[in-house]
Write a protein that holds these residues in place. Sequence first.
Motif, PDB file in Angstrom:
ATOM      1  N   ASN A   1     -13.445 -30.136 -14.080  1.00 18.26           N
ATOM      2  CA  ASN A   1     -12.954 -30.318 -12.710  1.00 18.26           C
ATOM      3  C   ASN A   1     -13.329 -29.115 -11.847  1.00 18.26           C
ATOM      4  N   ALA A   2     -13.090 -29.236 -10.561  1.00 14.27           N
ATOM      5  CA  ALA A   2     -13.471 -28.179  -9.621  1.00 14.27           C
ATOM      6  C   ALA A   2     -12.568 -26.953  -9.718  1.00 14.27           C
ATOM      7  N   HIS A   3     -11.356 -27.124 -10.223  1.00 17.04           N
ATOM      8  CA  HIS A   3     -10.409 -26.005 -10.294  1.00 17.04           C
ATOM      9  C   HIS A   3     -10.724 -25.065 -11.454  1.00 17.04           C
ATOM     10  N   ASP A   4     -11.067 -25.592 -12.609  1.00 17.49           N
ATOM     11  CA  ASP A   4     -11.334 -24.788 -13.806  1.00 17.49           C
ATOM     12  C   ASP A   4     -12.823 -24.466 -13.861  1.00 17.49           C
ATOM     13  N   THR A   5     -13.216 -23.424 -13.139  1.00 15.48           N
ATOM     14  CA  THR A   5     -14.622 -23.069 -12.988  1.00 15.48           C
ATOM     15  C   THR A   5     -15.129 -22.247 -14.166  1.00 15.48           C
TER      16      THR A   5
ATOM     17  N   GLN B   1     -20.838 -23.076  -9.178  1.00 20.77           N
ATOM     18  CA  GLN B   1     -19.646 -23.471  -9.912  1.00 20.77           C
ATOM     19  C   GLN B   1     -19.221 -24.854  -9.455  1.00 20.77           C
TER      20      GLN B   1
ATOM     21  N   PRO C   1     -17.950 -28.959 -10.978  1.00 18.64           N
ATOM     22  CA  PRO C   1     -17.486 -29.717 -12.146  1.00 18.64           C
ATOM     23  C   PRO C   1     -18.640 -30.486 -12.780  1.00 18.64           C
TER      24      PRO C   1
ATOM     25  N   TYR D   1      -7.291 -24.140 -19.662  1.00 14.86           N
ATOM     26  CA  TYR D   1      -8.297 -24.695 -18.757  1.00 14.86           C
ATOM     27  C   TYR D   1      -8.874 -25.985 -19.318  1.00 14.86           C
TER      28      TYR D   1
ATOM     29  N   SER E   1     -13.563 -18.807 -13.941  1.00 12.40           N
ATOM     30  CA  SER E   1     -12.166 -18.673 -14.365  1.00 12.40           C
ATOM     31  C   SER E   1     -12.041 -18.728 -15.881  1.00 12.40           C
TER      32      SER E   1
ATOM     33  N   THR F   1     -17.813 -27.827 -17.726  1.00 11.29           N
ATOM     34  CA  THR F   1     -16.648 -27.851 -16.847  1.00 11.29           C
ATOM     35  C   THR F   1     -16.271 -29.304 -16.574  1.00 11.29           C
TER      36      THR F   1
END
Length: 119
Positions: A69-73, A8, A10, A47, A76, A67
């Motif tokens: 960014n690293a937050h919105d995998t 996972q 970005p 997201y 998720s 994807t």
Amino acid sequence: MSYPRRIQKPNLTYHVYSACINKESYLSSQKAKDMFLDVIKMAQKKYDFSLHAYQIMENHFHIVFRTINAHDTVSSVVQYIKSVFARKLNMETGRSGPLWNRRFHDTIIETAHEASLYF
């Protein structure tokens, strides 16, 4: 036996697919397909990802997205889509219980064998 860890990161493009439990045709009606598409649109608002393609079949779906960014995998995004759709479909049809088979499957297109065939 546990599943291997999902990659996972970005800026990767994923082909994701998941099937309904027991290969049931919960996605066969036009109403269910429209509801699934609405949930994808809801996920796009929540997201940060770039949707490239989707296919909603009678008992499974395919989504290709990137994807950002690293937050919105990938996990998720797909967890949101699957859980919100299951809740909506269960409410609409009066059913209860799980809607999806186990874990979703994914392929990272950039590292896939013959990646150019995806597009």
